[in-house]
Write a protein that holds these residues in place. Sequence first.
Motif, PDB file in Angstrom:
ATOM      1  N   LEU A 112       8.998   5.908  13.806  1.00 33.05           N
ATOM      2  CA  LEU A 112       8.045   5.167  14.614  1.00 33.05           C
ATOM      3  C   LEU A 112       8.686   4.797  15.941  1.00 33.05           C
ATOM      4  CD1 LEU A 112       5.278   3.762  14.839  1.00 33.05           C
ATOM      5  CD2 LEU A 112       6.344   1.727  13.852  1.00 33.05           C
ATOM      6  N   PHE A 144       1.338   5.567   0.013  1.00 31.91           N
ATOM      7  CA  PHE A 144       0.672   6.790   0.439  1.00 31.91           C
ATOM      8  C   PHE A 144       1.561   8.001   0.155  1.00 31.91           C
ATOM      9  CE2 PHE A 144      -2.370   4.398   3.046  1.00 31.91           C
ATOM     10  CZ  PHE A 144      -1.660   3.244   3.332  1.00 31.91           C
ATOM     11  N   TYR A 163       1.694  11.854   1.866  1.00 27.93           N
ATOM     12  CA  TYR A 163       1.186  12.763   2.889  1.00 27.93           C
ATOM     13  C   TYR A 163       1.824  14.129   2.703  1.00 27.93           C
ATOM     14  CZ  TYR A 163      -0.480   8.694   5.570  1.00 27.93           C
ATOM     15  OH  TYR A 163      -1.133   7.559   5.988  1.00 27.93           O
ATOM     16  N   THR A 166      -5.534   0.066  17.382  1.00 28.28           N
ATOM     17  CA  THR A 166      -4.101   0.283  17.250  1.00 28.28           C
ATOM     18  C   THR A 166      -3.811   1.756  17.029  1.00 28.28           C
ATOM     19  OG1 THR A 166      -3.833  -1.891  16.246  1.00 28.28           O
ATOM     20  CG2 THR A 166      -1.993  -0.373  16.047  1.00 28.28           C
ATOM     21  N   ARG A 183      -5.234   3.673  13.685  1.00 25.57           N
ATOM     22  CA  ARG A 183      -5.660   2.819  12.578  1.00 25.57           C
ATOM     23  C   ARG A 183      -7.145   2.573  12.704  1.00 25.57           C
ATOM     24  NH1 ARG A 183      -3.200  -0.787   9.300  1.00 25.57           N
ATOM     25  NH2 ARG A 183      -1.205  -0.501  10.359  1.00 25.57           N
ATOM     26  N   LEU A 243       0.201  15.189   9.785  1.00 32.09           N
ATOM     27  CA  LEU A 243       0.216  14.781   8.386  1.00 32.09           C
ATOM     28  C   LEU A 243      -1.199  14.693   7.820  1.00 32.09           C
ATOM     29  CD1 LEU A 243       3.055  13.881   9.369  1.00 32.09           C
ATOM     30  CD2 LEU A 243       2.901  12.051   7.702  1.00 32.09           C
ATOM     31  N   TYR A 276       0.874  -1.143   0.000  1.00 32.39           N
ATOM     32  CA  TYR A 276       0.000   0.000   0.000  1.00 32.39           C
ATOM     33  C   TYR A 276       0.932   1.218   0.000  1.00 32.39           C
ATOM     34  CZ  TYR A 276      -4.265  -2.579   1.305  1.00 32.39           C
ATOM     35  OH  TYR A 276      -5.352  -3.411   1.332  1.00 32.39           O
ATOM     36  N   GLN A 333     -11.121  -3.927   3.707  1.00 31.25           N
ATOM     37  CA  GLN A 333      -9.699  -4.171   3.918  1.00 31.25           C
ATOM     38  C   GLN A 333      -8.876  -2.916   3.639  1.00 31.25           C
ATOM     39  OE1 GLN A 333      -8.529  -6.686   5.291  1.00 31.25           O
ATOM     40  NE2 GLN A 333      -6.352  -6.556   4.976  1.00 31.25           N
ATOM     41  N   ARG A 334      -9.295  -2.128   2.631  1.00 29.92           N
ATOM     42  CA  ARG A 334      -8.529  -0.934   2.316  1.00 29.92           C
ATOM     43  C   ARG A 334      -8.553   0.039   3.485  1.00 29.92           C
ATOM     44  NH1 ARG A 334     -11.300   0.663  -3.158  1.00 29.92           N
ATOM     45  NH2 ARG A 334     -12.973  -0.395  -2.129  1.00 29.92           N
ATOM     46  N   PHE A 352      -3.733  10.733  11.237  1.00 26.60           N
ATOM     47  CA  PHE A 352      -2.736  11.361  12.083  1.00 26.60           C
ATOM     48  C   PHE A 352      -3.301  12.503  12.916  1.00 26.60           C
ATOM     49  CE2 PHE A 352       1.254   9.415  10.873  1.00 26.60           C
ATOM     50  CZ  PHE A 352       0.887   8.736   9.735  1.00 26.60           C
ATOM     51  N   GLY A 353      -2.772  12.612  14.108  1.00 26.24           N
ATOM     52  CA  GLY A 353      -3.081  13.750  14.950  1.00 26.24           C
ATOM     53  C   GLY A 353      -2.278  14.956  14.510  1.00 26.24           C
ATOM     54  N   TYR A 408      -8.847  -0.750   6.531  1.00 22.62           N
ATOM     55  CA  TYR A 408      -8.159  -1.320   7.680  1.00 22.62           C
ATOM     56  C   TYR A 408      -6.730  -0.832   7.776  1.00 22.62           C
ATOM     57  CZ  TYR A 408      -6.075  -4.798  10.730  1.00 22.62           C
ATOM     58  OH  TYR A 408      -5.399  -5.418  11.743  1.00 22.62           O
ATOM     59  N   ASN A 409      -6.079  -0.599   6.673  1.00 21.50           N
ATOM     60  CA  ASN A 409      -4.678  -0.290   6.701  1.00 21.50           C
ATOM     61  C   ASN A 409      -4.379   1.203   6.804  1.00 21.50           C
ATOM     62  OD1 ASN A 409      -2.155  -1.677   6.668  1.00 21.50           O
ATOM     63  ND2 ASN A 409      -1.700  -0.649   4.756  1.00 21.50           N
ATOM     64  N   GLU A 410      -5.387   2.043   6.736  1.00 19.62           N
ATOM     65  CA  GLU A 410      -5.136   3.477   6.708  1.00 19.62           C
ATOM     66  C   GLU A 410      -4.960   4.028   8.100  1.00 19.62           C
ATOM     67  OE1 GLU A 410      -7.729   5.566   4.170  1.00 19.62           O
ATOM     68  OE2 GLU A 410      -7.122   7.547   4.877  1.00 19.62           O
ATOM     69  N   GLN A 411      -4.013   4.907   8.239  1.00 16.19           N
ATOM     70  CA  GLN A 411      -3.777   5.599   9.499  1.00 16.19           C
ATOM     71  C   GLN A 411      -4.246   7.043   9.380  1.00 16.19           C
ATOM     72  OE1 GLN A 411       0.161   5.222  11.261  1.00 16.19           O
ATOM     73  NE2 GLN A 411       0.565   3.450   9.967  1.00 16.19           N
ATOM     74  N   PHE A 429      -0.367   4.561  16.887  1.00 16.83           N
ATOM     75  CA  PHE A 429       1.073   4.610  16.695  1.00 16.83           C
ATOM     76  C   PHE A 429       1.613   5.941  17.210  1.00 16.83           C
ATOM     77  CE2 PHE A 429       1.154   0.961  13.880  1.00 16.83           C
ATOM     78  CZ  PHE A 429      -0.123   0.966  13.333  1.00 16.83           C
TER      79      PHE A 429
END
Lengths: 113, 124
Positions: B46, A34, A36, B32, B97, A44, A32, B107-108, B115-116, B110-113, B34
């Motif tokens: 990370l 991305f 940002y 989850t 997440r 971000l 995947y 599913q798409r 951000f704050g 599911y993988n996206e984060q 991060f």
Amino acid sequence: AQSVTQLGSHVSVSEGALVLLRCNYSSSVPPYLFWYVQYPNQGLQLLLKYTSAATLVKGINGFEAEFKKSETSFHLTKPSAHMSDAAEYFCAVSTTGGFKTIFGAGTRLFVKA
Amino acid sequence: GAVVSQHPSRVICKSGTSVKIECRSLDFQATTMFWYRQFPKKSLMLMATSNEGSKATYEQGVEKDKFLINHASLTLSTLTVTSAHPEDSSFYICSARKGLAGSGYPQRAYNEQFFGPGTRLTVL
């Protein structure tokens, strides 16, 4: 293992000119991908993402990126730069099975009047 | 939408004190979260992965006793920088997440984060 390489820590373009920010990735499984954008002292914002659907991905603010598996690239483009596009741009890679997102080093875009 | 907030946005503290940073997912559940650290003009590093109801997983080189992470609910994770020193000064960013495997989320998604906005920590 996954990694992301952004070519060029700084890119400078004139207002109205084409924006091209380069990103190459390495991944042992289908990735995947991305892009940002980060403005000073902010978090971000997701510009666009590739999730194994169309290889040409359109994002916000007129940006788009094309996934090229043969070149392991995911370059970001915008036909005409605007002053407000000046910011830091990060390319990132992740996998469906993994929880980690790996970020590139970032490219700072300068837009000249 | 998928909004993640952080509090505080900016904090200045004296060396030796502890600082707590909160990360909240405002309109979705996040099993989850991060935590990232960003040095000036650098990329995001990370630090750890925070899982609701279990211990955080720290990246190599990150001191778990220095950076305490608690993920007590599906919408809140906290990062506590203990006995802060000037070298801990940095921009800390969290992400969440969206979705759970098998929960019905695509599913798409599911993988996206998400951000704050980040927290600028300055230790004097």
